[in-house]
Design an enzyme around this catalytic site. Sequence first.
Site, PDB file in Angstrom:
ATOM      1  CD  GLN A   8      52.920 -29.408 -52.281  1.00  0.00           C
ATOM      2  OE1 GLN A   8      52.527 -30.096 -52.874  1.00  0.00           O
ATOM      3  NE2 GLN A   8      52.882 -28.170 -52.673  1.00  0.00           N
ATOM      4  CG  PHE A   9      57.272 -28.075 -46.158  1.00  0.00           C
ATOM      5  CD1 PHE A   9      57.077 -26.924 -45.542  1.00  0.00           C
ATOM      6  CD2 PHE A   9      58.084 -28.689 -47.021  1.00  0.00           C
ATOM      7  CE1 PHE A   9      58.245 -26.036 -46.102  1.00  0.00           C
ATOM      8  CE2 PHE A   9      58.859 -27.780 -47.686  1.00  0.00           C
ATOM      9  CZ  PHE A   9      58.910 -26.422 -47.161  1.00  0.00           C
ATOM     10  CB  THR A  10      54.279 -25.699 -49.268  1.00  0.00           C
ATOM     11  OG1 THR A  10      53.952 -26.613 -50.080  1.00  0.00           O
ATOM     12  CG2 THR A  10      56.041 -25.625 -49.410  1.00  0.00           C
TER      13      THR A  10
END
Length: 150
Positions: free
Chosen positions: A78-80
């Site tokens: 999850q890059f966010t």
Amino acid sequence: MIAVIQRVTQASVTIDNQIKGQIGTGFLVLLGVTHTDTQEDVAWLSKKIVGMRIFGDAEGKMNLDLAAVDGNVLLISQFTLHANTKKGNRPSFIEAARPDVAIPLYEAMIAQLSADLGKSIQTGEFGADMKVLLLNDGPVTIIIDSKNRI
């Protein structure tokens, strides 16, 4: 490397209407990789996750780790998690690692968690549009950043 660990009684990830991974009791781990992360971050964070004692013992105290409850792990990239929200209302993701850095570290984390846990883990798919379903137990949610070890 940032990990959001959620203690769950069940969790699953679906991609294109197909279940890719699912677990019962264990941890749903959302993993964010930044461009300065290394294999050292992977090793440290994996041991921290596997050793996290947040399951209830006979007295109801959070005292048991994954092994003690025969728990499993569902790992989702999850890059966010590396969103910068200081300016305006549109987050910047400049601190999130590009795929050429993030994918090998995500794959290393899969291998390291499996080794440290002593069994295979379930995963999502890097870069895919995923639907994650979970039943958070407690609720218990822990955030660990490998850059804040001290």
